[in-house]
Design a protein around this motif. Structure first.
Motif, mmCIF file in Angstrom:
data_model
loop_
_atom_site.group_PDB
_atom_site.id
_atom_site.type_symbol
_atom_site.label_atom_id
_atom_site.label_comp_id
_atom_site.label_asym_id
_atom_site.label_seq_id
_atom_site.Cartn_x
_atom_site.Cartn_y
_atom_site.Cartn_z
ATOM 1 N N CYS A 145 0.868 -1.183 0.000
ATOM 2 C CA CYS A 145 0.000 0.000 0.000
ATOM 3 C C CYS A 145 0.905 1.233 0.000
ATOM 4 O O CYS A 145 2.003 1.201 0.555
ATOM 5 N N ASN A 173 -3.283 -0.144 -6.099
ATOM 6 C CA ASN A 173 -2.820 0.275 -4.776
ATOM 7 C C ASN A 173 -1.612 1.193 -4.822
ATOM 8 O O ASN A 173 -1.274 1.809 -3.808
ATOM 9 N N GLU A 201 -8.447 -3.713 1.790
ATOM 10 C CA GLU A 201 -8.206 -2.531 0.975
ATOM 11 C C GLU A 201 -7.165 -1.654 1.652
ATOM 12 O O GLU A 201 -7.069 -1.608 2.880
#
Length: 308
Positions: free
Chosen positions: A188, A228, A261
């Motif tokens: 991320c 991402n 996420e």
């Protein structure tokens, strides 16, 4: 209490002249009752350190066992920020931690490796109707090597998708931040701490340490995606009063993906006004400065641009 090692994910490379050392094979992990012990074998005598990410300053969370071709670290289960997650089926407890094998005594370099380690402690069944003995084969650790993402910052023409070297005040621009990795789903990213400066080192911050816009007329809150490892935002060209040279630079925080996420900054709406940092934000930023970041931070600089 039985222990099962579930997963180890190895990561991290950076672009630099490498230290002439490296890891041999996989890390050996022993999930013990009160601690997790990890042993590494190296190509040459180890002169660096091993530490838990975010807790390098805690003597209980680091090891400076040097001089041989093996090094190890013992992590107490109740220290070093270990994350505990209870499991219902099968009944037990997951304990996870992130460890960095650093071959330099002070800095993180290209040959270093990080591990996301997870141990499963199975809950003993206290109701027994008859004796039963089960012999289990040793569980081999799972290891996957992933290259550290390579990140760049570009200011491009939003229509031609080409880098802009010369612009005029008010011209539409597209700021893009992109990281490339052989394992993009592992990471991320978060862009933060952006500033613009001229040739005389006059510097103005345009994106806060939290990744939020400060003056929407210079650069508004970023849009993340697709994927991402990408962020972007359209803006208009501006310049310093006495200089045509404009340099943009940002920091990109890279974290191992642990949720479904990736988390992106939650920023307040600053429409029509210049943003002022609240007391809570200042305290949160100060706390982050005092505590070592668990992720990796890289600085990226866009090519120099002239604004006429």
């Amino acid at each position: 209490m039985r222990t099962l090692l579930l997963a180890i994910i190895a990561l991290r490379h950076s672009t630099a002249i490498p230290i002439p050392n490296g890891q041999i094979g996989n890390a050996e992990v022993d999930c013990q009752e009160n601690k997790i012990e990890i042993v590494f074998a190296t190509e040459e005598d180890f002169l660096g350190r091993v530490f838990v990410l975010g807790h390098a300053d805690n003597p209980q969370c680091r090891s400076e066992e040097r001089g041989g071709r093996t090094t190890s670290i013992s992590i107490p289960l109740d220290e070093c920020g270990s994350v505990k997650t209870r499991s219902i089926d099968p009944p037990g407890l997951f304990i996870s931690t992130k460890v960095m094998l650093s071959f330099h005594s002070q800095f993180v370099t290209k040959v270093d490796r990080g591990y996301d380690i997870q141990c499963f402690y199975m809950q003993a069944d206290k109701t027994v109707t008859y004796p039963l003995m089960v012999s289990m084969n040793p569980v081999e650790p799972f290891s996957a090597v992933a290259e550290m993402p390579r990140c760049r910052y570009e200011v491009i023409d939003p229509h031609k998708k080409e880098p802009i070297e010369v612009a005029t005040v008010g011209q539409q621009l597209l700021h893009t931040w992109t990281c490339e990795s052989s394992s993009p789903d592992l990471w991320c990213m978060r862009v933060h701490s952006c500033f613009v400066e001229d040739d005389n080192d006059v510097r103005v911050t345009v994106l806060s340490d939290d990744g939020c816009a400060i003056d929407r007329y210079l650069l508004d809150n970023l849009e993340y995606g697709p994927g991402n490892l990408r962020a972007q935002k359209e803006a208009h060209a501006f310049k310093f009063a006495e200089d045509v040279v404009v340099n943009f630079q940002c920091s990109i925080r890279l974290d191992i993906r642990t949720e479904e996420e990736c988390e992106v900054p939650t920023c307040p709406d600053i429409s029509g006004k210049r943003r002022r940092r609240s007391h809570e934000e200042e305290e949160r930023s100060k706390s982050k400065t005092e505590e070592e970041e668990r992720g990796l931070t890289v600085d990226v600089r866009a090519p120099t641009m002239q604004v006429l």
